[in-house]
Scaffold this active site. Structure first.
Site, PDB file in Angstrom:
ATOM      1  N   PRO A   1       0.816  -1.222   0.000  1.00  0.00           N
ATOM      2  CA  PRO A   1       0.000   0.000   0.000  1.00  0.00           C
ATOM      3  C   PRO A   1       0.846   1.266   0.000  1.00  0.00           C
ATOM      4  O   PRO A   1       1.828   1.390   0.744  1.00  0.00           O
ATOM      5  CB  PRO A   1      -0.815  -0.130   1.297  1.00  0.00           C
ATOM      6  CG  PRO A   1      -0.958  -1.606   1.477  1.00  0.00           C
ATOM      7  CD  PRO A   1       0.366  -2.174   1.029  1.00  0.00           C
ATOM      8  N   CYS A   2       0.410   2.218  -0.848  1.00  0.00           N
ATOM      9  CA  CYS A   2       1.199   3.430  -1.060  1.00  0.00           C
ATOM     10  C   CYS A   2       0.641   4.634  -0.318  1.00  0.00           C
ATOM     11  O   CYS A   2       1.204   5.722  -0.405  1.00  0.00           O
ATOM     12  CB  CYS A   2       1.264   3.754  -2.553  1.00  0.00           C
ATOM     13  SG  CYS A   2      -0.365   4.055  -3.292  1.00  0.00           S
ATOM     14  N   ASN A   3      -0.460   4.471   0.426  1.00  0.00           N
ATOM     15  CA  ASN A   3      -1.135   5.615   1.040  1.00  0.00           C
ATOM     16  C   ASN A   3      -0.188   6.533   1.805  1.00  0.00           C
ATOM     17  O   ASN A   3      -0.295   7.754   1.724  1.00  0.00           O
ATOM     18  CB  ASN A   3      -2.224   5.127   2.006  1.00  0.00           C
ATOM     19  CG  ASN A   3      -3.145   4.107   1.387  1.00  0.00           C
ATOM     20  OD1 ASN A   3      -2.679   3.084   0.886  1.00  0.00           O
ATOM     21  ND2 ASN A   3      -4.446   4.357   1.415  1.00  0.00           N
TER      22      ASN A   3
ATOM     23  N   TYR B   1       3.037   6.832   1.412  1.00  0.00           N
ATOM     24  CA  TYR B   1       4.215   7.233   0.656  1.00  0.00           C
ATOM     25  C   TYR B   1       3.879   8.167  -0.502  1.00  0.00           C
ATOM     26  O   TYR B   1       4.763   8.655  -1.195  1.00  0.00           O
ATOM     27  CB  TYR B   1       4.933   6.000   0.089  1.00  0.00           C
ATOM     28  CG  TYR B   1       5.386   5.036   1.148  1.00  0.00           C
ATOM     29  CD1 TYR B   1       6.303   5.420   2.124  1.00  0.00           C
ATOM     30  CD2 TYR B   1       4.890   3.736   1.191  1.00  0.00           C
ATOM     31  CE1 TYR B   1       6.720   4.529   3.105  1.00  0.00           C
ATOM     32  CE2 TYR B   1       5.303   2.837   2.165  1.00  0.00           C
ATOM     33  CZ  TYR B   1       6.214   3.239   3.115  1.00  0.00           C
ATOM     34  OH  TYR B   1       6.616   2.347   4.081  1.00  0.00           O
TER      35      TYR B   1
END
Length: 381
Positions: free
Chosen positions: A89-91, A93
């Site tokens: 998950p990139c939330n 970053y």
């Protein structure tokens, strides 16, 4: 050689579709390919999409796709694999939002990928995240993630790179960090595949949306209902410009104070790749047609992500939009995974240098820190 792949955070299956399309014939006629073994995601709509489009057409058991929070997944009980993928998950970053990095709720979830590497010891893995990863926590998060991946299980030779997917035939300016790791004891070195497209032959938004008509029975083609004021405003926005265009009459301009995001009501340019397809955001972030006064349909967004028209995304309209925006473009994944297969097949291919090296046997800690500073400086330009 057929690689059996496991995947965490599989989403709707963009990376898996690219993997299934990647096939290489070795020097002695041996086929190198990838097949699905198991996958997991917490999003029920994405899991349903994966089962419908990856499992069903290929006769894979839909029960091998788990709808579960990764923190509740019993990794040691998963079937053995020799290939692994995870777009963690990139939330935390992302370059927008609170940017909590590794200290956020989602930032530490990459560690479950590390646990899979330690438990299953696959021969290779591919990890994906947004370009903001390298600057999170002043570069320390990226360095920690790379160190943990390199030293997981038997140890891995890493080749991380900031891929510009428009340079690989994707009709979209999408920048993502892809980390490819090959088990150190195999003595193989992955190389970044050379770009196939550039100025003059990029795949444009018009080519993607109008190259072939979208079939009348294609799924996910529901139009967006716009207020007349939005339609009127769009009529004054030239292709390539957004809601802050000086050509918009004052009476139709947005009353927004503070930061002005460049993608708000931004219209595509027909002779260039699309700007980045995203999976979240309110009004004005849905990508707007270069000719028609409207937002794109989910089917059109899926075309910009290189999904075939028959790929049926499950769930409500916003759930589908989220899946499409967060997916890995299948055509981009195919290029990278074909390069992995060629590496194992001993086949040379055109390549470019990775911008940095992270394996401890090649760089000391001080050199690694210098490399991180160079990456951060380049991303700000």
């Amino acid at each position: 050689m057929i690689f059996e792949k496991g995947e965490l955070f599989c989403g709707p299956g963009g990376l898996s579709l690219g993997a299934l399309k990647a096939k290489v014939t070795g020097k002695n006629g041996e086929l190198f390919a990838v097949k699905h073994k198991w996958a997991s995601d917490y999003d029920p709509a994405a899991v349903e999409t994966y089962r419908e489009n990856i499992c069903k057409p290929n006769n894979y058991d839909p029960k091998t796709v788990f709808q579960k929070d990764v923190r509740e997944l019993k990794i040691d009980e998963l079937e053995p694999i020799n290939a692994f993928a995870f777009g963690f998950p990139c939330n935390d970053y992302s370059l927008v939002g609170e940017k909590k990095g590794i200290n956020g709720e989602f930032g530490p979830l990459y560690s479950y990928g590390v646990k899979v590497l330690a438990s299953k010891e696959p021969q290779w893995f591919i990890a994906e995240n947004v370009s903001g990863l390298e600057s999170a926590n002043e570069g320390q998060a990226f360095q920690q993630i790379l160190n943990d991946l390199e030293n997981a299980g038997p140890g891995y030779m890493l080749t991380p790179h900031l891929y510009k997917f428009e340079e690989y035939g994707v009709p979209q300016t999408r920048r993502r960090i892809i980390i490819v790791g090959i088990r150190k004891n195999l003595n193989l070195q992955f190389k970044v595949p050379a770009p196939t497209h550039g100025p003059g032959n990029f795949v444009t938004a018009k080519q993607a949306l109008e190259g072939e008509p979208i079939p009348e029975d294609a799924p996910n083609q529901e139009p967006t209902r716009h207020h007349q004021r939005v339609i009127d405003m769009l009529s004054f926005i030239p292709p390539g410009e957004n809601a802050w265009s000086e050509k918009i009459p004052p009476a139709l301009r947005l009353n927004v104070k503070g930061a002005r995001m460049s993608q708000i009501y931004r219209r595509l340019k027909e002779d260039a790749p699309s700007y980045t397809v995203t999976g979240s955001g309110g009004g004005g972030t849905h990508i707007y047609h270069y000719r028609d006064l409207r937002a794109l349909t989910n089917r059109e967004r899926a075309r910009l992500q290189t999904f075939p028209d028959k790929y049926d995304f499950k769930g409500g309209k916003e759930a589908v939009r989220k899946q499409i925006g967060m997916a890995v473009p299948p055509d981009g994944a195919k290029v990278i995974i074909e390069a992995i297969l060629k590496t194992f097949a001993g086949i040379e291919y055109d390549s470019v240098p990775s911008k940095w090296s992270v394996n401890s046997q090649e760089k000391s800690n001080s050199e690694l820190e210098l490399a991180m500073q160079e990456i951060a400086a380049a991303s700000e330009k």
